[in-house]
Design a protein around this motif. Structure first.
Motif, short mmCIF file in Angstrom:
data_model
loop_
_atom_site.label_atom_id
_atom_site.label_comp_id
_atom_site.label_asym_id
_atom_site.label_seq_id
_atom_site.Cartn_x
_atom_site.Cartn_y
_atom_site.Cartn_z
N ARG A 388 -62.95 -21.01 108.06
CA ARG A 388 -62.49 -20.86 106.82
C ARG A 388 -61.38 -19.91 106.53
O ARG A 388 -60.61 -19.90 105.63
CB ARG A 388 -63.83 -20.13 106.20
N HIS A 389 -61.35 -19.14 107.45
CA HIS A 389 -60.04 -18.42 107.50
C HIS A 389 -58.82 -19.21 107.60
O HIS A 389 -57.60 -18.79 106.89
CB HIS A 389 -60.10 -17.37 108.73
N ILE A 390 -58.74 -20.20 108.48
CA ILE A 390 -57.59 -21.30 108.66
C ILE A 390 -57.46 -21.70 107.29
O ILE A 390 -56.02 -21.74 107.06
CB ILE A 390 -57.84 -22.25 109.74
N MET A 391 -58.42 -22.22 106.60
CA MET A 391 -58.20 -22.93 105.53
C MET A 391 -57.61 -21.84 104.30
O MET A 391 -56.72 -22.11 103.62
CB MET A 391 -59.26 -23.41 104.85
N GLN A 392 -57.99 -20.68 104.29
CA GLN A 392 -57.48 -19.66 103.56
C GLN A 392 -56.05 -19.15 103.58
O GLN A 392 -55.34 -18.85 102.76
CB GLN A 392 -58.45 -18.41 103.50
N ARG A 393 -55.81 -19.08 104.97
CA ARG A 393 -54.17 -18.82 105.42
C ARG A 393 -53.21 -20.05 104.95
O ARG A 393 -52.33 -19.73 104.35
CB ARG A 393 -54.24 -18.64 106.82
N SER A 436 -60.40 -20.47 120.38
CA SER A 436 -59.17 -20.31 119.42
C SER A 436 -57.84 -20.90 120.14
O SER A 436 -57.89 -20.84 121.36
CB SER A 436 -58.83 -18.66 119.51
N TYR A 437 -57.20 -21.72 119.59
CA TYR A 437 -56.16 -22.25 119.99
C TYR A 437 -55.01 -22.58 118.85
O TYR A 437 -55.35 -22.24 117.55
CB TYR A 437 -56.41 -23.68 120.44
N ASP A 438 -53.79 -23.07 119.19
CA ASP A 438 -52.71 -23.19 118.26
C ASP A 438 -52.99 -24.51 117.25
O ASP A 438 -53.03 -25.70 117.84
CB ASP A 438 -51.42 -23.58 119.05
N GLU A 439 -53.37 -24.38 115.93
CA GLU A 439 -53.69 -25.64 115.04
C GLU A 439 -52.50 -26.45 114.84
O GLU A 439 -52.76 -27.73 114.52
CB GLU A 439 -54.48 -25.22 114.00
N LYS A 440 -51.28 -25.82 115.19
CA LYS A 440 -49.98 -26.85 114.80
C LYS A 440 -50.03 -27.76 115.92
O LYS A 440 -49.34 -28.90 115.49
CB LYS A 440 -48.90 -25.94 114.82
N ARG A 441 -50.38 -27.61 116.85
CA ARG A 441 -50.29 -28.45 118.19
C ARG A 441 -51.60 -29.51 118.33
O ARG A 441 -51.26 -30.60 118.96
CB ARG A 441 -49.95 -27.82 119.52
N CYS A 450 -47.04 -33.82 117.84
CA CYS A 450 -45.83 -33.63 118.34
C CYS A 450 -46.21 -32.96 119.82
O CYS A 450 -46.75 -31.99 120.01
CB CYS A 450 -44.67 -32.98 117.85
N CYS A 451 -45.73 -33.55 121.02
CA CYS A 451 -45.93 -33.06 122.41
C CYS A 451 -45.01 -31.66 122.53
O CYS A 451 -43.76 -32.11 122.30
CB CYS A 451 -45.87 -34.04 123.20
N GLY A 452 -45.64 -30.68 123.20
CA GLY A 452 -44.75 -29.76 123.45
C GLY A 452 -44.26 -29.61 124.86
O GLY A 452 -44.88 -30.37 125.71
#
Length: 772
Positions: A388-393, A436-441, A450-452
């Motif tokens: 929910r926090h991720i969605m609110q951000r 907890s992890y990077d939701e962008k990746r 996209c692979c980093g």
């Protein structure tokens, strides 16, 4: 491993101790497109390089390559470099064995490698193929015209919206054979990411965008069984009944009537506008309906999903949006329609800018994703505060962005509806409540990322340790390598499995508390499990007590915890005068400067994610819910000593943990505390538990309280003589001042009768002037 009696979240906590610790990069794979595992993880689906057949690989388990991997150290192995220096090892063949290769696509069609649906029993898989329609000859063009415009709602094709012939295949995974096929000629079905097809249990829904129709099929013994077609007609026998009553030679595409599905939509909006006009006493809503009647009638069916086997969620938009002429389709106006299949009725209609629809998505996200709580639990904003926090951000980012705003944020968030079938993974390593992890990746939605250059790190939320690291490279499809990597490197964390924990409370113990190990353990369920392993306390709770504890714990977390967060961290007066100084004194440098502000921001973010409105409105909602919760607890306790009767159990410990700080803390602003003090049964309950299980702390607190009351009582007893003390002080001050004036000669009294009082005053004034 999973007990049906254990809560789902507690079962998934096991994955914080068992996690991948080794990534194999740059491995040699067959010349295929790796797609995904079946739900039980026994087989891996892949598409051939020419996209005409599928290959099914059997997963042999993590121990299959144990002999080849035991000599590797570290958390990442580059097999391209290893094979250059050592003997060549095909690691893929050690883990996967090709079991079947099934040829499917014929007549120039190609399989869509982004479209696949598995049945719940993992026995069958549904894949689709397509080929562009070729109509060069005159006969083909004439026949194609009637195939394109099959009804008066048909869409006009163009270069960006080319029609195709589609075939849907049903394949038996275990036996590697083609069971059944169904074709859709001269049509447009969005196959990418399963947008145009939806599988729920044994019901398959197919959306024909070109013909504005929905086909419902049943999977029965490995066969497609056509059930119903919704669009021009809503019931299976409507067309035959109409032709038997009113035979017509007019082609369907030239009919002047509105098709059944669109007619029901217009009728629902008309009655809604009519009822609103009657309630308001004006014709504004009805006139507004007539104003937009032509626009609503021109809307086209764009997307759909099955909410359950009897309800559909439909999305209507302009024809330019449906046919991909619009560059920004998510910003365009669209409508969500809830349709009942068996009754052929419209239940609700929402615009894509409606706050009510966004609230439904936030609070009931699991129903849109069709997650099964006992099989494939998926983290979502409706069951995880972190999601929910991720969605609110994301929402706040869109609101504060250029050309953004609240309306644009709602449209962007609602663009994910309807949700595509099987588009969210249920992997526990992507559960925001556990890691907890990077939701962008990487995210729970199965979409290519996209692979980093650097590995993705996963942090466990309980022990805040870097327990998982996965390296994604561009040589392999992101989703495929992620799934393979998680299955390859399974290990057990000795730190998490063999360390003992600290138990701060001896609520159920009959003797001394076990020695305090490290790290600490604070959660109720882990503390009770630890005590049970150490033979402290009761052997087992009865089923009713366990269920009651779980339900009330969820109830307290939802209703009372937000109020406690508000009192401690959001209320400005309490935060400045009590909370922040208290934490700053208890913590060491530099943590006393960081953590109070961090906790304040987390509390505000949690309240904003759970409640809507201004800060004052949120405060009112929070306290109303908390007061209602306290009243419910007081009513449940009644005249009993504990919530379990005469003997306390886990529920009493849970409730006491919420009530004791609220009752004892010296809040400057104490609205909820005063309400709790008025609930005498709860106050006596806290006093009883404190005196019985925390005797030293209770006696110390009681002694300090009695001392403060004694001081206050002495002050109150002196209060009646306060005026007498003021009078004596005034007389004493007057006498002292008069004596001082006589001693300095500034005041003289003459006993001669002819002297007037004016002379006395004159001498006094002269004496004062002489002194100055």
């Amino acid at each position: 491993m999973k007990s049906p009696k254990s809560p789902q979240n507690l079962t998934r906590d096991f994955y914080q101790s068992v996690f991948p610790n080794l990534t194999l990069a740059n491995i040699d794979t067959p010349p295929v497109f790796l797609r995904k595992f079946n739900p039980i993880g026994s087989h891996l689906l892949a598409f051939s390089s020419d996209q005409t057949s599928i290959e099914i690989y059997k997963y042999l388990g993590p121990s299959a390559a144990g002999s080849a991997l035991h000599k590797f150290n570290g958390d990442c192995v580059d097999f391209a470099e290893f094979n250059r220096n050592q003997n060549r090892i095909n690691i893929f063949e050690l883990f996967f064995k090709r079991k079947w290769m099934v040829n499917l696509a014929q007549s120039g069609e190609q399989l869509n490698r982004e479209c696949s649906l598995f049945t719940d029993d993992s026995k069958y898989v549904i894949v689709c193929s397509s080929a562009f329609v070729d109509g060069n000859s005159g006969d083909q063009q004439q026949s194609s015209f009637f195939n394109v415009y099959s009804n008066n709602e048909a869409v006009t094709p163009h270069n960006s919206f080319r029609l195709e012939d589609y075939t849907i295949f049903l394949v038996d995974i275990e036996n590697g054979r083609l069971c059944d096929t169904i074709s859709f000629k001269t049509d447009k079905i969005y196959l990418s990411h399963n947008q145009g097809i939806y599988l729920l249990n044994d019901t398959l829904a197919v959306l024909s965008v070109q013909h504005q129709s929905i086909y419902l099929l049943k999977l029965l013994n490995g066969k497609f069984l056509p059930v119903q077609k919704i669009g021009r007609f809503c019931f299976p026998g409507d067309e035959e009944q109409l032709l038997s009553i009113v035979p017509s030679a007019v082609p369907p595409y030239r009919e002047a009537t509105i098709n059944s599905l669109k007619h029901r939509l217009l009728a629902f909006l008309y009655h809604k506008a009519k009822d609103a006009s009657q309630q308001m006493g004006t014709l504004y809503e009805l006139r507004k309906f007539y104003q937009y009647f032509d626009h609503i009638r021109s809307l086209k069916l764009w997307k759909m999903q099955l909410l359950d086997e009897d309800h559909l969620l439909l999305k209507y938009a302009d024809e330019d949006v449906v046919t991909m002429k619009t560059l920004e389709p998510n910003s365009a106006t669209s409508f969500f329609v809830v349709y009942n299949i068996s009754k052929a009725t419209i239940l609700a209609v929402y615009e894509n800018s409606a706050e009510e629809m966004l609230a439904l998505l936030e609070n009931f996200c699991d129903y849109f994703r069709n997650t099964k709580m006992h099989k494939n639990f998926a983290c979502s904003p409706s069951n995880s505060i972190h999601a929910r926090h991720i969605m609110q951000r994301l929402k706040q980012t869109i609101v504060s962005a250029r050309f953004g705003g609240p309306t644009e944020a709602i449209k962007r968030l609602l663009c994910q509806l309807p949700v595509s079938a099987q588009s969210f993974t249920s992997s526990p390593y992507l559960d925001n409540s556990l890691f907890s992890y990077d939701e962008k990746r990487v995210s729970m939605m199965e979409r290519p990322k996209c692979c980093g250059e650097y590995p993705i790190r996963f942090y466990g939320r309980d022990f805040l340790a870097n327990c998982l690291k996965i390296l994604l490279t561009q040589d392999v499809h992101t989703d495929d390598l992620r799934r393979v990597g998680w299955r390859l490197g399974t290990s057990v964390s000795r730190h998490s499995m063999h360390q003992d924990y600290d138990v701060r409370s001896n609520m159920w113990s009959t003797g001394p508390v076990p020695n305090r190990p490290n790290p600490f353990l604070f959660t109720l369920w882990k503390a009770s499990s630890y005590l049970h392993r150490k033979n402290f306390g009761p052997t087992q709770l009865v089923e009713s007590q366990r269920c009651e504890t779980v339900s009330y714990a969820a109830y307290l977390e939802e209703k009372l915890l937000p109020a406690l967060l508000h009192i401690w961290w959001v209320n400005e007066k309490n935060y400045i005068e009590l909370t922040r100084p208290w934490y700053a004194k208890a913590l060491r440098l530099p943590f006393n400067f960081y953590y109070p502000g961090r906790y304040e921001q987390d509390a505000k973010l949690r309240l904003q994610s759970c409640y809507n409105g201004t800060p004052d409105e949120i405060e009112t909602q929070v306290y109303n819910d908390a007061e209602q919760c306290l009243n419910s607890l007081s009513q449940k306790l009644g005249d009993s000593q504990y919530f379990g009767g005469n003997c306390p159990f886990a529920l009493d410990a849970t409730i006491f943990a919420y009530l004791a700080p609220l009752l004892r803390a010296p809040f400057p602003s104490n609205r909820l505390q005063n309400h709790l003090k008025n609930c005498r049964t709860l106050v006596e309950f806290c006093k009883r538990v404190s005196q019985l299980y925390f005797e030293n702390s209770f006696n110390k607190y009681d002694a300090e309280k009695k001392k403060a009351e004694a001081v206050k009582k002495e002050t109150d007893e002196d209060f009646p003589n306060q005026k007498r003390n003021w009078l004596v002080a005034a007389i004493f001050a007057t006498a002292a001042m008069t004596g001082y004036l006589f001693s300095q000669g500034m005041l003289q009294i003459s006993l001669q009768p002819q002297k007037s009082s004016a002379k006395l005053v004159t001498k006094a004034v002269k004496g004062s002037a002489k002194t100055f």
